[in-house]
Design a protein around this motif. Structure first.
Motif, PDB file in Angstrom:
ATOM      1  N   ARG A 134      56.735  14.494  16.238  1.00 54.46           N
ATOM      2  CA  ARG A 134      57.164  15.841  15.859  1.00 54.46           C
ATOM      3  C   ARG A 134      57.838  16.563  17.028  1.00 54.46           C
ATOM      4  NH1 ARG A 134      51.912  15.713  13.822  1.00 54.46           N
ATOM      5  NH2 ARG A 134      51.225  17.365  15.247  1.00 54.46           N
ATOM      6  N   VAL A 135      58.762  15.864  17.664  1.00 54.65           N
ATOM      7  CA  VAL A 135      59.542  16.424  18.767  1.00 54.65           C
ATOM      8  C   VAL A 135      61.013  16.393  18.365  1.00 54.65           C
ATOM      9  CG1 VAL A 135      60.285  16.101  21.165  1.00 54.65           C
ATOM     10  CG2 VAL A 135      57.874  15.783  20.539  1.00 54.65           C
ATOM     11  N   ALA A 136      61.691  17.521  18.554  1.00 53.12           N
ATOM     12  CA  ALA A 136      63.099  17.638  18.151  1.00 53.12           C
ATOM     13  C   ALA A 136      63.950  18.117  19.324  1.00 53.12           C
ATOM     14  CB  ALA A 136      63.235  18.601  16.978  1.00 53.12           C
ATOM     15  N   PRO A 137      64.549  17.183  20.093  1.00 54.76           N
ATOM     16  CA  PRO A 137      65.474  17.605  21.150  1.00 54.76           C
ATOM     17  C   PRO A 137      66.834  17.952  20.548  1.00 54.76           C
ATOM     18  CG  PRO A 137      64.624  15.343  21.476  1.00 54.76           C
ATOM     19  CD  PRO A 137      64.375  15.734  20.070  1.00 54.76           C
ATOM     20  N   GLU A 138      67.404  19.062  20.969  1.00 52.41           N
ATOM     21  CA  GLU A 138      68.725  19.431  20.486  1.00 52.41           C
ATOM     22  C   GLU A 138      69.542  20.028  21.621  1.00 52.41           C
ATOM     23  OE1 GLU A 138      68.657  20.271  15.792  1.00 52.41           O
ATOM     24  OE2 GLU A 138      68.120  21.988  17.012  1.00 52.41           O
ATOM     25  N   TYR A 139      70.783  19.562  21.708  1.00 51.94           N
ATOM     26  CA  TYR A 139      71.691  20.140  22.693  1.00 51.94           C
ATOM     27  C   TYR A 139      72.237  21.441  22.134  1.00 51.94           C
ATOM     28  CZ  TYR A 139      75.748  21.027  25.571  1.00 51.94           C
ATOM     29  OH  TYR A 139      76.664  21.638  26.387  1.00 51.94           O
ATOM     30  N   VAL A 187      62.260  16.457  27.546  1.00 53.05           N
ATOM     31  CA  VAL A 187      61.910  15.676  26.364  1.00 53.05           C
ATOM     32  C   VAL A 187      60.701  14.785  26.643  1.00 53.05           C
ATOM     33  CG1 VAL A 187      62.731  13.994  24.683  1.00 53.05           C
ATOM     34  CG2 VAL A 187      64.289  15.751  25.546  1.00 53.05           C
ATOM     35  N   ARG A 188      60.659  14.186  27.827  1.00 50.41           N
ATOM     36  CA  ARG A 188      59.512  13.352  28.176  1.00 50.41           C
ATOM     37  C   ARG A 188      58.215  14.170  28.146  1.00 50.41           C
ATOM     38  NH1 ARG A 188      60.974  11.564  32.872  1.00 50.41           N
ATOM     39  NH2 ARG A 188      61.632   9.441  32.298  1.00 50.41           N
ATOM     40  N   ASP A 189      58.257  15.382  28.683  1.00 45.78           N
ATOM     41  CA  ASP A 189      57.073  16.240  28.684  1.00 45.78           C
ATOM     42  C   ASP A 189      56.619  16.557  27.265  1.00 45.78           C
ATOM     43  OD1 ASP A 189      57.124  16.236  31.428  1.00 45.78           O
ATOM     44  OD2 ASP A 189      57.972  18.248  31.626  1.00 45.78           O
ATOM     45  N   ALA A 190      57.584  16.837  26.382  1.00 46.81           N
ATOM     46  CA  ALA A 190      57.239  17.149  24.997  1.00 46.81           C
ATOM     47  C   ALA A 190      56.612  15.939  24.300  1.00 46.81           C
ATOM     48  CB  ALA A 190      58.478  17.618  24.237  1.00 46.81           C
ATOM     49  N   GLY A 195      51.368  12.900  22.600  1.00 48.62           N
ATOM     50  CA  GLY A 195      50.597  11.667  22.581  1.00 48.62           C
ATOM     51  C   GLY A 195      51.352  10.400  22.897  1.00 48.62           C
ATOM     52  N   TRP A 196      52.656  10.502  23.126  1.00 45.45           N
ATOM     53  CA  TRP A 196      53.439   9.313  23.462  1.00 45.45           C
ATOM     54  C   TRP A 196      53.125   8.855  24.876  1.00 45.45           C
ATOM     55  CZ3 TRP A 196      57.121   8.817  27.394  1.00 45.45           C
ATOM     56  CH2 TRP A 196      57.808   7.583  27.414  1.00 45.45           C
ATOM     57  N   ARG A 197      53.093   7.528  25.056  1.00 49.65           N
ATOM     58  CA  ARG A 197      52.945   6.950  26.375  1.00 49.65           C
ATOM     59  C   ARG A 197      53.938   5.794  26.504  1.00 49.65           C
ATOM     60  NH1 ARG A 197      50.665  10.935  26.395  1.00 49.65           N
ATOM     61  NH2 ARG A 197      48.598  11.502  27.185  1.00 49.65           N
ATOM     62  N   PRO A 198      54.488   5.557  27.686  1.00 55.47           N
ATOM     63  CA  PRO A 198      55.427   4.440  27.863  1.00 55.47           C
ATOM     64  C   PRO A 198      54.820   3.126  27.390  1.00 55.47           C
ATOM     65  CG  PRO A 198      55.409   5.832  29.811  1.00 55.47           C
ATOM     66  CD  PRO A 198      54.278   6.311  28.937  1.00 55.47           C
ATOM     67  N   GLY A 199      55.553   2.434  26.523  1.00 53.57           N
ATOM     68  CA  GLY A 199      55.107   1.141  26.029  1.00 53.57           C
ATOM     69  C   GLY A 199      54.040   1.226  24.969  1.00 53.57           C
ATOM     70  N   HIS A 200      53.673   2.439  24.548  1.00 52.00           N
ATOM     71  CA  HIS A 200      52.625   2.596  23.541  1.00 52.00           C
ATOM     72  C   HIS A 200      53.145   3.491  22.434  1.00 52.00           C
ATOM     73  CE1 HIS A 200      48.801   2.928  21.609  1.00 52.00           C
ATOM     74  NE2 HIS A 200      48.616   4.202  21.936  1.00 52.00           N
ATOM     75  N   ALA A 201      53.561   2.894  21.324  1.00 52.39           N
ATOM     76  CA  ALA A 201      54.155   3.646  20.217  1.00 52.39           C
ATOM     77  C   ALA A 201      53.062   4.201  19.314  1.00 52.39           C
ATOM     78  CB  ALA A 201      55.107   2.762  19.420  1.00 52.39           C
ATOM     79  N   GLN A 202      52.235   5.080  19.855  1.00 51.03           N
ATOM     80  CA  GLN A 202      51.172   5.703  19.068  1.00 51.03           C
ATOM     81  C   GLN A 202      51.784   6.604  18.004  1.00 51.03           C
ATOM     82  OE1 GLN A 202      48.421   7.960  21.401  1.00 51.03           O
ATOM     83  NE2 GLN A 202      47.530   9.010  19.642  1.00 51.03           N
ATOM     84  N   ARG A 203      51.328   6.459  16.813  1.00 53.48           N
ATOM     85  CA  ARG A 203      51.878   7.253  15.716  1.00 53.48           C
ATOM     86  C   ARG A 203      51.049   8.511  15.544  1.00 53.48           C
ATOM     87  NH1 ARG A 203      55.272   6.740  11.444  1.00 53.48           N
ATOM     88  NH2 ARG A 203      54.876   8.053   9.658  1.00 53.48           N
ATOM     89  N   VAL A 204      51.707   9.647  15.609  1.00 53.12           N
ATOM     90  CA  VAL A 204      51.041  10.921  15.372  1.00 53.12           C
ATOM     91  C   VAL A 204      51.266  11.290  13.907  1.00 53.12           C
ATOM     92  CG1 VAL A 204      50.956  13.356  15.965  1.00 53.12           C
ATOM     93  CG2 VAL A 204      51.364  11.658  17.752  1.00 53.12           C
ATOM     94  N   PRO A 205      50.211  11.448  13.114  1.00 55.04           N
ATOM     95  CA  PRO A 205      50.390  11.743  11.678  1.00 55.04           C
ATOM     96  C   PRO A 205      51.230  12.994  11.495  1.00 55.04           C
ATOM     97  CG  PRO A 205      48.087  11.237  12.183  1.00 55.04           C
ATOM     98  CD  PRO A 205      48.791  11.382  13.495  1.00 55.04           C
ATOM     99  N   LEU A 206      52.122  12.938  10.523  1.00 55.07           N
ATOM    100  CA  LEU A 206      52.951  14.090  10.217  1.00 55.07           C
ATOM    101  C   LEU A 206      52.092  15.190   9.587  1.00 55.07           C
ATOM    102  CD1 LEU A 206      56.164  12.446   8.738  1.00 55.07           C
ATOM    103  CD2 LEU A 206      55.859  13.447  11.007  1.00 55.07           C
ATOM    104  N   SER A 207      52.409  16.411   9.952  1.00 58.18           N
ATOM    105  CA  SER A 207      51.684  17.542   9.396  1.00 58.18           C
ATOM    106  C   SER A 207      52.661  18.676   9.184  1.00 58.18           C
ATOM    107  CB  SER A 207      50.575  17.987  10.369  1.00 58.18           C
ATOM    108  OG  SER A 207      50.008  19.212   9.959  1.00 58.18           O
ATOM    109  N   PHE A 208      52.464  19.421   8.135  1.00 60.09           N
ATOM    110  CA  PHE A 208      53.346  20.547   7.843  1.00 60.09           C
ATOM    111  C   PHE A 208      52.656  21.868   8.136  1.00 60.09           C
ATOM    112  CE2 PHE A 208      56.579  17.935   6.145  1.00 60.09           C
ATOM    113  CZ  PHE A 208      55.948  16.936   5.422  1.00 60.09           C
ATOM    114  N   ALA A 209      51.478  21.806   8.714  1.00 60.55           N
ATOM    115  CA  ALA A 209      50.736  23.033   9.022  1.00 60.55           C
ATOM    116  C   ALA A 209      51.315  23.707  10.248  1.00 60.55           C
ATOM    117  CB  ALA A 209      49.274  22.696   9.233  1.00 60.55           C
TER     118      ALA A 209
END
Length: 209
Positions: A134-139, A187-190, A195-209
């Motif tokens: 749930r991270v959205a980088p935008e220029y 973006v890395r900080d976000a 919950g992201w870590r290098p080499g670890h594609a942990q999935r964060v459940p989507l939430s609309f709250a």
């Protein structure tokens, strides 16, 4: 104006509305490889294959066929550019930001991803998105900096994105200067906070709250 013959085959020119003939964009893209840096070749390929409310100027197959027919250049730079090119991109700065993030070891973001609310209705189109985190980088080029109405509309959009549980990361021009270290760090900080870590594609459940 001095004309030059660059290849021994039939010309493939297009006519501008004013009647001026120009080189076909697919051929011109290959020819620019003698001068343009890699990132510009990727950005121009993105532009050619993307649908901006009309039929794309070219397809990936047409660009590949041109390279196959006439040969690659500078250590295979054109084929490498095609590997990194993506359809649906809206601007060269968006291309540069995407490449900066991926080259820095961050996951590749989705392009022009539709954010939906709990009813499934589209509420915003995100230039770049990491749905898992749930991270959205935008220029933000601030082309509307002097347009109060447009700025207000943008601000409401940013609030809406955040209200749906997303971390909206605005990247400004000064973040992109030099090697773009500031943009990558934001973006890395976000992603790390999500919950992201290098080499670890942990999935964060989507939430609309």
């Amino acid at each position: 104006m001095i004309g030059h013959r660059l290849q021994l085959r039939e010309p493939a020119t297009l006519l501008l509305p004013n009647g001026l003939p120009i080189e076909h964009p697919v051929r011109a893209w290959r020819q620019t490889a003698t001068l343009w840096p890699f990132i510009d070749l990727v950005a121009s390929a993105d532009f050619l294959v993307s649908d901006r409310g009309r039929r794309p100027i070219a397809s990936f197959d047409e660009l590949r066929a041109e390279v196959d027919a006439m040969g690659d250049m500078r250590g295979g730079i054109l084929r490498k550019a095609l590997v990194r090119a993506r359809g649906g991109v809206r601007s060269p700065r968006e291309t540069r930001l995407r490449l900066l993030l991926v080259d820095a070891g961050l996951p590749e973001p989705e392009i022009n991803w539709t954010l939906r609310d709990h009813r499934g209705s589209g509420v915003a189109e995100l230039d770049l998105a990491y749905p898992r985190w749930r991270v959205a980088p935008e220029y933000d080029g601030r082309v509307h900096a002097d347009d109060a109405r447009q700025f207000a509309k943008d601000a409401d959009r940013w609030d809406l994105i955040r209200s749906l549980g997303w971390d909206h990361v605005r990247i400004l021009n000064h973040h992109m200067r030099g090697r773009g270290d500031l943009a990558v760090a934001k973006v890395r900080d976000a992603l790390t906070r999500a919950g992201w870590r290098p080499g670890h594609a942990q999935r964060v459940p989507l939430s609309f709250a």
